[in-house]
Scaffold this motif. Sequence first.
Motif, mmCIF file in Angstrom:
data_model
loop_
_atom_site.group_PDB
_atom_site.id
_atom_site.type_symbol
_atom_site.label_atom_id
_atom_site.label_comp_id
_atom_site.label_asym_id
_atom_site.label_seq_id
_atom_site.Cartn_x
_atom_site.Cartn_y
_atom_site.Cartn_z
ATOM 1 N N GLY A 2 -57.669 18.522 77.865
ATOM 2 C CA GLY A 2 -57.134 17.528 76.961
ATOM 3 C C GLY A 2 -58.144 17.178 75.889
ATOM 4 N N TYR A 3 -57.656 16.862 74.711
ATOM 5 C CA TYR A 3 -58.531 16.508 73.583
ATOM 6 C C TYR A 3 -58.807 15.014 73.613
ATOM 7 C CZ TYR A 3 -57.675 21.151 71.669
ATOM 8 O OH TYR A 3 -57.615 22.507 71.481
ATOM 9 N N HIS A 17 -56.658 2.983 71.888
ATOM 10 C CA HIS A 17 -56.157 3.566 73.137
ATOM 11 C C HIS A 17 -56.741 4.957 73.392
ATOM 12 C CE1 HIS A 17 -53.006 4.295 69.971
ATOM 13 N NE2 HIS A 17 -53.247 5.541 70.339
ATOM 14 N N TYR A 18 -57.519 5.478 72.445
ATOM 15 C CA TYR A 18 -58.238 6.739 72.662
ATOM 16 C C TYR A 18 -59.651 6.505 73.198
ATOM 17 C CZ TYR A 18 -54.639 8.995 69.787
ATOM 18 O OH TYR A 18 -53.451 9.465 69.289
ATOM 19 N N PHE A 76 -50.038 -1.045 86.280
ATOM 20 C CA PHE A 76 -51.260 -1.800 86.541
ATOM 21 C C PHE A 76 -52.443 -0.909 86.944
ATOM 22 C CE2 PHE A 76 -48.016 -5.104 86.995
ATOM 23 C CZ PHE A 76 -48.523 -6.042 86.111
ATOM 24 N N HIS A 77 -52.236 0.399 86.980
ATOM 25 C CA HIS A 77 -53.319 1.340 87.240
ATOM 26 C C HIS A 77 -53.955 1.727 85.910
ATOM 27 C CE1 HIS A 77 -52.610 1.955 91.530
ATOM 28 N NE2 HIS A 77 -51.322 1.887 91.246
ATOM 29 N N ARG A 78 -55.116 1.171 85.631
ATOM 30 C CA ARG A 78 -55.807 1.440 84.378
ATOM 31 C C ARG A 78 -56.451 2.822 84.405
ATOM 32 N NH1 ARG A 78 -59.768 -3.646 83.826
ATOM 33 N NH2 ARG A 78 -60.454 -2.409 82.044
ATOM 34 N N GLY A 79 -56.711 3.351 83.193
ATOM 35 C CA GLY A 79 -57.502 4.574 83.127
ATOM 36 C C GLY A 79 -56.880 5.679 82.300
ATOM 37 N N GLU A 80 -57.383 6.873 82.509
ATOM 38 C CA GLU A 80 -57.041 8.035 81.692
ATOM 39 C C GLU A 80 -55.611 8.493 81.909
ATOM 40 O OE1 GLU A 80 -58.321 12.610 82.031
ATOM 41 O OE2 GLU A 80 -60.000 11.309 81.449
ATOM 42 N N ARG A 81 -54.981 8.853 80.791
ATOM 43 C CA ARG A 81 -53.658 9.467 80.819
ATOM 44 C C ARG A 81 -53.690 10.713 79.929
ATOM 45 N NH1 ARG A 81 -53.448 5.513 83.859
ATOM 46 N NH2 ARG A 81 -51.631 4.132 84.133
ATOM 47 N N LYS A 82 -53.094 11.797 80.390
ATOM 48 C CA LYS A 82 -52.962 13.000 79.583
ATOM 49 C C LYS A 82 -51.520 13.103 79.106
ATOM 50 C CE LYS A 82 -56.691 15.606 81.782
ATOM 51 N NZ LYS A 82 -57.072 16.818 82.555
ATOM 52 N N GLU A 83 -51.362 13.181 77.803
ATOM 53 C CA GLU A 83 -50.019 13.196 77.208
ATOM 54 C C GLU A 83 -49.811 14.472 76.399
ATOM 55 O OE1 GLU A 83 -47.381 10.790 73.873
ATOM 56 O OE2 GLU A 83 -49.158 9.847 74.730
ATOM 57 N N HIS A 84 -48.664 15.087 76.573
ATOM 58 C CA HIS A 84 -48.289 16.255 75.775
ATOM 59 C C HIS A 84 -47.681 15.754 74.475
ATOM 60 C CE1 HIS A 84 -47.443 20.482 75.181
ATOM 61 N NE2 HIS A 84 -46.249 20.143 74.729
ATOM 62 N N TRP A 85 -48.358 16.063 73.370
ATOM 63 C CA TRP A 85 -47.962 15.503 72.071
ATOM 64 C C TRP A 85 -48.195 16.553 70.984
ATOM 65 C CZ3 TRP A 85 -51.289 11.837 68.724
ATOM 66 C CH2 TRP A 85 -50.517 11.308 67.683
ATOM 67 N N HIS A 93 -49.804 19.813 72.062
ATOM 68 C CA HIS A 93 -51.174 19.755 72.559
ATOM 69 C C HIS A 93 -51.278 18.643 73.608
ATOM 70 C CE1 HIS A 93 -51.825 21.983 68.826
ATOM 71 N NE2 HIS A 93 -53.014 22.343 69.295
ATOM 72 N N GLU A 94 -52.305 18.743 74.421
ATOM 73 C CA GLU A 94 -52.557 17.720 75.420
ATOM 74 C C GLU A 94 -53.675 16.807 74.933
ATOM 75 O OE1 GLU A 94 -52.345 18.028 80.086
ATOM 76 O OE2 GLU A 94 -54.379 18.560 79.419
ATOM 77 N N VAL A 95 -53.366 15.530 74.807
ATOM 78 C CA VAL A 95 -54.352 14.564 74.326
ATOM 79 C C VAL A 95 -54.613 13.530 75.413
ATOM 80 C CG1 VAL A 95 -53.722 14.880 71.913
ATOM 81 C CG2 VAL A 95 -52.608 13.091 73.248
ATOM 82 N N ILE A 96 -55.805 12.966 75.393
ATOM 83 C CA ILE A 96 -56.216 11.987 76.394
ATOM 84 C C ILE A 96 -56.197 10.592 75.781
ATOM 85 C CG2 ILE A 96 -58.134 11.190 77.825
ATOM 86 C CD1 ILE A 96 -58.888 14.123 78.226
#
Length: 244
Positions: free
Chosen positions: A2-3, A120-121, A173-182, A185-188
């Motif tokens: 992820g980028y 949010h990045y 309520f679970h904080r932290g990293e998410r990988k999204e297909h956008w 591409h996959e962005v973090i």
Amino acid sequence: MGYKGSSIYDKNEFFDAFLHRRNRRDSPNNAMEKPAFLNMMGKVHNQRVLDLGCGDGSFGLDLCRAGCRIYEGVEGSANMLKVAQENLKTARARLHHTMVEDFRMEPESYDLITSRMVLHYIEEVSVVFQSVYQGLKPGGRFVFSVQHPLLTSTTAPSDQPGGRTNWVVDDYFHRGERKEHWIDHEVIKYHRPVEVYVQELLQAGFQITGLKEGCPSPDAYKTKEEYERRMRIPLFLILGGKKR
């Protein structure tokens, strides 16, 4: 893979596709986020402004035209910076090529610090808030927008043919990293509940001055159907704070 951060915007194919989407008159950023952001930001005449994550410089150009005394933009993407330099050919604008979280500002230097759709990045947003607080003059203002936590909570793909008509809210309520297909591409991104953004601002020392979610106006859309679709869920969170 992820980028992270602004690195995705230095992929030329992604960059071109993003600008095409972003600069549409009826894009959510222009139709929903920007009006709410400007309303909370208020007047900038004769103020020294710092913009964290200035992108292509179009917002900076708006601020210069609105009469800010000095505009400074911080941008980590070389592609974005190049376009911003073309858009901001004015003596009152200064640009810095560095990541937002790495930028060091002089204490009590700015009347207003802004950031649109960037934080949010960033993993450690508390560090940025503390830096912003130190960089503002007494009574200085901080206004920022992020992707709404209802959207960052889930890892469901954001692209759907014909426009999304359903949304999954999960693990809120679970904080932290998410990988999204956008845009292919996959962005973090980094998810935080609304209350975390508020608490981090308060802990940095800010007085909260406003909260908006970019409620759409029917005048911004060509069709009633699109307006009603945009009324279903907030896409943006805009917060304002003042240095005590």
